[in-house]
Design a protein around this motif. Structure first.
Motif, PDB file in Angstrom:
ATOM      1  N   CYS A  65       0.832  -1.207   0.000  1.00 58.42           N
ATOM      2  CA  CYS A  65       0.000   0.000   0.000  1.00 58.42           C
ATOM      3  C   CYS A  65       0.862   1.250   0.000  1.00 58.42           C
ATOM      4  O   CYS A  65       1.841   1.324   0.748  1.00 58.42           O
ATOM      5  N   ILE A  67       0.604   5.015   1.005  1.00 56.73           N
ATOM      6  CA  ILE A  67      -0.238   5.921   1.786  1.00 56.73           C
ATOM      7  C   ILE A  67       0.458   7.273   1.825  1.00 56.73           C
ATOM      8  O   ILE A  67       1.630   7.369   2.183  1.00 56.73           O
ATOM      9  N   LYS A  97      -2.141   0.049  -4.982  1.00 58.11           N
ATOM     10  CA  LYS A  97      -3.040   0.358  -3.861  1.00 58.11           C
ATOM     11  C   LYS A  97      -2.574   1.673  -3.254  1.00 58.11           C
ATOM     12  O   LYS A  97      -1.706   1.721  -2.397  1.00 58.11           O
ATOM     13  N   PHE A  99      -3.524   5.233  -1.411  1.00 52.68           N
ATOM     14  CA  PHE A  99      -4.528   5.823  -0.530  1.00 52.68           C
ATOM     15  C   PHE A  99      -4.055   7.169  -0.007  1.00 52.68           C
ATOM     16  O   PHE A  99      -2.930   7.305   0.447  1.00 52.68           O
ATOM     17  N   GLU A 100      -4.953   8.137  -0.037  1.00 54.58           N
ATOM     18  CA  GLU A 100      -4.670   9.460   0.508  1.00 54.58           C
ATOM     19  C   GLU A 100      -5.322   9.586   1.875  1.00 54.58           C
ATOM     20  O   GLU A 100      -6.437   9.108   2.091  1.00 54.58           O
ATOM     21  N   TRP A 111      -9.115   1.626   9.232  1.00 57.57           N
ATOM     22  CA  TRP A 111      -9.165   2.472   8.038  1.00 57.57           C
ATOM     23  C   TRP A 111      -8.538   1.743   6.848  1.00 57.57           C
ATOM     24  O   TRP A 111      -9.097   1.711   5.756  1.00 57.57           O
ATOM     25  N   LYS A 115     -10.212   0.386   3.291  1.00 56.22           N
ATOM     26  CA  LYS A 115      -9.702   0.764   1.961  1.00 56.22           C
ATOM     27  C   LYS A 115      -9.376  -0.471   1.121  1.00 56.22           C
ATOM     28  O   LYS A 115      -9.687  -0.540  -0.049  1.00 56.22           O
TER      29      LYS A 115
END
Length: 120
Positions: A65, A67, A97, A99-100, A111, A115
């Motif tokens: 991920c 992030i 993958k 995510f902000e 969280w 996601k």
């Protein structure tokens, strides 16, 4: 837009194919310096996180991920440079993958599971 350092690309490649089965992260900063009559240095932290994801059916996967948080209070030009550099890193490292997060207090395992649920 910033170039992605070759040593970071190699570090991410090794991280992606590591053998360990625990959660692990690479925490780094995106550094941007530009000369346009004045200098500014915009530093934002990003995390590449290998997460041990337990599926409802019992399977286990290890999604990688990316992030990141968007800089707050920057000029539009700085926001565009950050977005372009972030996108270049995501493409170069082949991260899917992405995510902000706006508030670091929201960064919890719940969280992240929420996601990742969209992908599985």
């Amino acid at each position: 837009v910033c170039d992605v350092a070759e040593d970071l690309v190699e570090k991410l490649r090794k991280f992606r194919f590591r053998k360990e089965t625990n959660n692990a992260a690479i925490i780094s900063k995106l550094n941007m310096i530009r000369n346009n009559f004045s200098f500014f240095n915009l530093r934002k932290t990003f995390i590449v996180y290998s997460y041990k994801y337990q599926h409802d059916d019992g399977r286990v996967s290890y999604p990688l991920c990316f992030i990141f948080s968007s800089p707050v209070g920057c000029k539009p030009e700085q926001q565009m440079m950050y977005a372009g550099s972030k996108n270049k890193l995501v493409q170069t490292a082949e991260l899917t993958k992405v995510f902000e997060i706006r508030n670091t207090e929201d960064l919890t395992e719940e969280w992240l599971r929420e996601k990742l649920g969209f992908f599985h």
